[in-house]
Design a protein around this motif. Structure first.
Motif, PDB file in Angstrom:
ATOM      1  N   GLU A  33      11.313   5.850  -7.052  1.00 57.06           N
ATOM      2  CA  GLU A  33      12.359   5.963  -6.005  1.00 57.06           C
ATOM      3  C   GLU A  33      12.036   6.945  -4.871  1.00 57.06           C
ATOM      4  OE1 GLU A  33      14.672   3.893  -5.723  1.00 57.06           O
ATOM      5  OE2 GLU A  33      16.491   4.759  -4.864  1.00 57.06           O
ATOM      6  N   GLU A  34      10.810   6.888  -4.339  1.00 53.65           N
ATOM      7  CA  GLU A  34      10.510   7.735  -3.179  1.00 53.65           C
ATOM      8  C   GLU A  34      11.230   7.203  -1.944  1.00 53.65           C
ATOM      9  OE1 GLU A  34       8.407   9.083   0.425  1.00 53.65           O
ATOM     10  OE2 GLU A  34       8.623   7.036  -0.308  1.00 53.65           O
ATOM     11  N   GLU A  35      11.354   5.867  -1.887  1.00 56.47           N
ATOM     12  CA  GLU A  35      11.926   5.248  -0.690  1.00 56.47           C
ATOM     13  C   GLU A  35      13.443   5.342  -0.640  1.00 56.47           C
ATOM     14  OE1 GLU A  35       9.991   4.470   1.551  1.00 56.47           O
ATOM     15  OE2 GLU A  35       8.132   3.607   0.800  1.00 56.47           O
ATOM     16  N   GLY A  36      14.073   5.531  -1.775  1.00 60.70           N
ATOM     17  CA  GLY A  36      15.546   5.562  -1.794  1.00 60.70           C
ATOM     18  C   GLY A  36      16.156   4.195  -1.530  1.00 60.70           C
ATOM     19  N   SER A  61       3.556  -0.478   8.872  1.00 58.65           N
ATOM     20  CA  SER A  61       3.961  -0.147   7.504  1.00 58.65           C
ATOM     21  C   SER A  61       5.444  -0.468   7.326  1.00 58.65           C
ATOM     22  CB  SER A  61       3.713   1.336   7.224  1.00 58.65           C
ATOM     23  OG  SER A  61       4.045   1.640   5.890  1.00 58.65           O
ATOM     24  N   HIS A  62       5.902  -0.445   6.073  1.00 56.54           N
ATOM     25  CA  HIS A  62       7.277  -0.847   5.736  1.00 56.54           C
ATOM     26  C   HIS A  62       7.523  -2.284   6.176  1.00 56.54           C
ATOM     27  CE1 HIS A  62       9.328   3.340   5.034  1.00 56.54           C
ATOM     28  NE2 HIS A  62       8.292   3.111   4.245  1.00 56.54           N
ATOM     29  N   CYS A  63       6.492  -3.121   6.095  1.00 50.31           N
ATOM     30  CA  CYS A  63       6.609  -4.541   6.432  1.00 50.31           C
ATOM     31  C   CYS A  63       5.512  -5.285   5.659  1.00 50.31           C
ATOM     32  CB  CYS A  63       6.476  -4.759   7.936  1.00 50.31           C
ATOM     33  SG  CYS A  63       4.941  -4.131   8.629  1.00 50.31           S
ATOM     34  N   TYR A  77       0.795  -1.237   0.000  1.00 49.95           N
ATOM     35  CA  TYR A  77       0.000   0.000   0.000  1.00 49.95           C
ATOM     36  C   TYR A  77       0.826   1.285   0.000  1.00 49.95           C
ATOM     37  CZ  TYR A  77      -3.858  -3.117   1.074  1.00 49.95           C
ATOM     38  OH  TYR A  77      -4.791  -4.114   1.007  1.00 49.95           O
ATOM     39  N   ASP A  78       2.014   1.233   0.600  1.00 53.37           N
ATOM     40  CA  ASP A  78       2.843   2.439   0.721  1.00 53.37           C
ATOM     41  C   ASP A  78       3.290   2.867  -0.674  1.00 53.37           C
ATOM     42  OD1 ASP A  78       4.737   4.372   1.159  1.00 53.37           O
ATOM     43  OD2 ASP A  78       6.005   3.166   2.479  1.00 53.37           O
ATOM     44  N   GLY A  79       2.648   3.902  -1.184  1.00 48.89           N
ATOM     45  CA  GLY A  79       2.906   4.363  -2.549  1.00 48.89           C
ATOM     46  C   GLY A  79       1.759   3.985  -3.484  1.00 48.89           C
ATOM     47  N   GLY A 133       4.605  11.577  10.108  1.00 47.35           N
ATOM     48  CA  GLY A 133       5.966  11.282  10.589  1.00 47.35           C
ATOM     49  C   GLY A 133       6.801  10.665   9.480  1.00 47.35           C
ATOM     50  N   ALA A 134       6.144  10.316   8.378  1.00 46.20           N
ATOM     51  CA  ALA A 134       6.868   9.760   7.230  1.00 46.20           C
ATOM     52  C   ALA A 134       7.110  10.873   6.220  1.00 46.20           C
ATOM     53  CB  ALA A 134       6.055   8.641   6.591  1.00 46.20           C
ATOM     54  N   GLY A 135       8.114  10.695   5.400  1.00 47.64           N
ATOM     55  CA  GLY A 135       8.366  11.646   4.323  1.00 47.64           C
ATOM     56  C   GLY A 135       7.491  11.282   3.130  1.00 47.64           C
ATOM     57  N   HIS A 136       7.130  12.277   2.325  1.00 50.10           N
ATOM     58  CA  HIS A 136       6.290  12.025   1.143  1.00 50.10           C
ATOM     59  C   HIS A 136       6.686  12.975   0.027  1.00 50.10           C
ATOM     60  CE1 HIS A 136       3.706   9.421   3.446  1.00 50.10           C
ATOM     61  NE2 HIS A 136       3.595  10.346   4.374  1.00 50.10           N
ATOM     62  N   GLU A 155      -1.693   5.876   6.470  1.00 46.58           N
ATOM     63  CA  GLU A 155      -1.133   6.654   7.595  1.00 46.58           C
ATOM     64  C   GLU A 155       0.225   6.126   8.042  1.00 46.58           C
ATOM     65  OE1 GLU A 155      -3.360   6.563  11.310  1.00 46.58           O
ATOM     66  OE2 GLU A 155      -1.517   7.174  12.309  1.00 46.58           O
ATOM     67  N   GLN A 156       0.391   4.810   8.046  1.00 49.19           N
ATOM     68  CA  GLN A 156       1.638   4.149   8.485  1.00 49.19           C
ATOM     69  C   GLN A 156       1.843   4.272   9.993  1.00 49.19           C
ATOM     70  OE1 GLN A 156       4.074   6.390   5.288  1.00 49.19           O
ATOM     71  NE2 GLN A 156       4.747   4.285   5.037  1.00 49.19           N
ATOM     72  N   GLY A 157       0.797   4.609  10.720  1.00 49.08           N
ATOM     73  CA  GLY A 157       0.846   4.724  12.175  1.00 49.08           C
ATOM     74  C   GLY A 157      -0.524   4.347  12.726  1.00 49.08           C
ATOM     75  N   ILE A 168      17.220  11.044  10.632  1.00 47.94           N
ATOM     76  CA  ILE A 168      16.800  11.886  11.771  1.00 47.94           C
ATOM     77  C   ILE A 168      15.543  12.639  11.359  1.00 47.94           C
ATOM     78  CG2 ILE A 168      17.488  13.731  13.378  1.00 47.94           C
ATOM     79  CD1 ILE A 168      20.445  13.123  12.420  1.00 47.94           C
ATOM     80  N   ARG A 169      14.513  12.615  12.207  1.00 42.85           N
ATOM     81  CA  ARG A 169      13.259  13.305  11.859  1.00 42.85           C
ATOM     82  C   ARG A 169      12.698  14.059  13.053  1.00 42.85           C
ATOM     83  NH1 ARG A 169      10.313   9.449   7.494  1.00 42.85           N
ATOM     84  NH2 ARG A 169      12.240   8.554   6.722  1.00 42.85           N
ATOM     85  N   SER A 170      12.076  15.189  12.773  1.00 44.23           N
ATOM     86  CA  SER A 170      11.393  15.940  13.824  1.00 44.23           C
ATOM     87  C   SER A 170      10.430  16.930  13.191  1.00 44.23           C
ATOM     88  CB  SER A 170      12.416  16.688  14.679  1.00 44.23           C
ATOM     89  OG  SER A 170      11.737  17.392  15.697  1.00 44.23           O
TER      90      SER A 170
HETATM   91  C1  GLV Z   1       9.262   7.015   3.393  1.00 39.38           C
HETATM   92  O1  GLV Z   1       8.501   6.103   3.624  1.00 39.38           O
HETATM   93  C2  GLV Z   1       9.958   7.668   4.453  1.00 39.38           C
HETATM   94  O2  GLV Z   1       9.271   8.271   5.308  1.00 39.38           O
HETATM   95  O3  GLV Z   1      11.182   7.532   4.525  1.00 39.38           O
END
Ligand code: GLV
Ligand code: MN
Ligand code: MN
Length: 411
Positions: free
Chosen positions: A124-127, A379-381, A90-92, A353-356, A191-193, A286-288
Motif C-alpha cells: 500500500e505505498e500508493e494508497g 508513469s502511473h499509466c 515497474y512502479d514499485g 517529485g514522487a513520494g517513496h 524515475e517516473q519523469g 499538494i507537493r513541493s
Molecule cells: C506515489 O507514486 C506517489 O508519489 O504518490
C-alpha cells in the motif's frame, strides 16, 4: 549480465500478470487476489535465493540473509508491490526485483555478510485502496498507529484486517519494527519523469524527495429533482466542488518553485443523471520541494473552503498524509556515486517529485535511492516502461554497495 537481464525481465513479466485489469495496465490493490498472487511469487523467489521469509502484521514481506554478527541490524533493499489503478509494471516492482537480484548475486558469489541483508516488499505505498499511502513504511516505523490502521476502510467499507484475513494474512503478527534492527535502506525506483531519458544518463542518484500532503474534501449540499428545482434554489455539491477544483492550478502556479496540486479522485453521490448531487468527496494532493510552499497552499485551500461554506453547502477537509521534504543520507549518496563511477556507469544527481517509502524510512535510518530512466517520462499509466539493462546496472551498483554496508566476505 545477460542472465541477470533475463531474470529481471522474467520477474517483470510474471508480476505484471497479477493485475485486476488485464490489457489495461496493472491494478494490484493491497490485500486483493492479485496481491496474494504477487506475494506468493515474491516469497517463492526469496526462498529460491536462500532468504528466510516472514511477513508482519501489515503483510509487508521480509526475506533475510543472516549475518555472522549476533543481533546486528539489517541492510534493507526493496520497494513496494502494490499499484495505482491501471498503472504500469515497474512502479514499485522494479525496486523489489532489484532487492531480489542483489540477494541472488550474494548467493551466486557465496557471500557471507556480517550484517544481515533483507529484501523487503512493502504494501500500500500508493494508497489506492486505503488512502494516505506509504502505509507499509509508515506502519513499520509507527507513524501509522495500529489503532489508525484498524480504523481504515476501503471504498466498500472493508477494514484492512478483514481484507488481510481474506487472503490468508495474519494481522495479529508484530507490526512496528525496532529501529535498532535496521542499519540502512536502499530503494531503486523508476524515475517516473523525463530527465534521465532526455539526458541519456542511465542512473540518477536521488538527493531529495519532495514534501507532500493529501486531503479528502467532502462537500455536502442538498439533493433534489434535476427538472423541477430552479437554478437559484440549488445547493449543488458537484458545482461547488468543480468551482473549487478549477481554482487549484492557480494556487499552485502562484506559489511557483514547481509546486503542484492535483485532484485525482472524485465521487459524486447519489450519482444519478437526473438528481442534483447531494455530496461530493474528492482528493487533493499538494507537493513541493519547499515545506513553506505546501503550508501556504494548505492555508489558501482552507480559505477557499471557508469562502464556499454556507448557503446550504457544508465543506469539511480531512488531512490523510503529511510528509516533509526529505534529503537522503550523504554517506550513502557518496557510496552510490563512487560505486557507479567504479563500474563506469554515468550518473547524475536528481530530485524526486514522487513520494517513496524511502522518505519515511529516512527519518529512522540511513537511506539511499537510485532512479533509472522512464520511457517518455511516463508513469502511473499502462505505458510505463523501463529498460531491464538499466535495472541490471542499478542492481550491480546496489550489489557492490550492499557488500560494503553488510561487510560481506567471500567464503
Ligand atoms: C506515489 O507514486 C506517489 O508519489 O504518490
Ligand atoms: Mn507510484
Ligand atoms: Mn512507487
Amino acid at each position: 549480465m545477460n542472465s541477470l537481464i533475463t531474470r529481471i525481465e522474467g520477474h517483470i513479466d510474471t508480476l505484471s500478470k497479477f493485475t485486476a485489469t488485464p490489457g489495461k495496465g496493472t491494478t494490484r490493490l493491497t490485500y486483493s487476489k492479485e496481491d496474494r498472487l504477487a506475494r506468493d511469487y515474491i516469497k517463492e523467489k526469496m526462498k529460491e535465493y536462500g532468504l528466510q521469509v516472514r511477513e508482519d502484521g501489515f503483510g509487508n514481506i521480509f526475506g533475510k540473509l543472516e549475518g555472522t554478527l549476533e543481533d546486528a541490524p539489517s541492510v534493507l533493499i526493496g520497494s513496494h508491490f502494490d499499484s495505482v489503478p491501471n498503472g504500469g509494471s515497474y512502479d514499485g516492482p522494479a525496486g523489489v526485483i532489484a532487492g531480489l537480484e542483489v540477494a541472488a548475486l550474494f548467493a551466486e558469489n557465496q557471500l557471507t555478510p556480517k550484517y544481515p541483508l533483507e529484501v523487503i516488499a512493502l504494501i500500500e505505498e500508493e494508497g489506492a485502496r486505503f488512502s494516505g499511502g506509504l502505509m507499509g513504511s509508515r506502519g513499520i516505523t509507527g507513524l501509522l498507529s495500529e489503532e489508525d490502521f484498524k480504523n481504515l476502510r476501503d471504498k466498500d467499507g472493508i477494514s484492512p484486517e478483514e481484507a488481510m484475513v481474506k487472503i490468508g494474512l495474519d494481522p495479529s503478527l508484530p507490526k512496528k519494527r525496532d529501529f535498532q534492527t535496521i542499519k540502512a535502506f536502499l530503494e531503486l525506483h523508476i524515475e517516473q519523469g523525463p530527465i534521465l531519458e532526455e539526458k541519456n544518463i542511465p542512473l540518477g542518484v536521488v538527493e531529495a524527495i519532495v514534501g507532500l500532503t493529501q486531503f479528502e474534501i467532502t462537500v455536502e449540499g442538498q439533493a433534489g429533482h434535476a427538472g423541477t428545482t430552479p437554478m437559484e434554489r440549488r445547493s449543488d455539491a458537484l458545482v461547488t466542488a468543480a468551482k473549487m477544483i478549477a481554482q487549484f492550478p492557480t494556487l499552485a502556479i502562484e506559489e511557483g518553485d514547481g509546486t503542484v496540486m492535483t485532484t485525482g479522485q472524485l465521487h459524486v453521490y447519489p450519482n444519478g443523471a437526473n438528481v442534483i448531487p447531494k455530496t461530493t468527496v474528492f482528493t487533493v494532493d499538494i507537493r513541493s520541494s519547499k515545506e513553506e510552499h505546501i503550508q501556504t497552499v494548505i492555508r489558501k485551500m482552507k480559505d477557499l473552503i471557508e469562502s464556499y461554506n454556507g448557503d446550504g453547502i457544508h465543506i469539511s477537509a480531512r488531512q490523510q498524509l503529511y510528509m516533509r521534504p526529505k534529503t537522503m543520507n550523504q554517506d550513502i549518496l557518496t557510496l552510490l556515486k563512487q560505486t557507479s563511477s567504479a563500474l563506469d556507469l554515468p550518473y547524475c544527481s536528481i530530485n524526486s517529485g514522487a513520494g517513496h517509502d524511502a522518505m519515511v524510512l529516512s527519518d529512522f535510518t540511513e537511506v539511499g535511492m537510485l532512479f533509472i530512466p522512464s520511457k517518455d517520462g511516463l508513469s502511473h499509466c499502462p505505458e510505463e516502461w523501463s529498460d531491464s539493462r538499466h535495472l541490471a546496472n542499478a542492481v550491480q551498483v546496489f550489489y557492490e554497495t550492499a557488500k560494503k554496508l553488510t561487510e560481506a566476505e567471500e567464503k
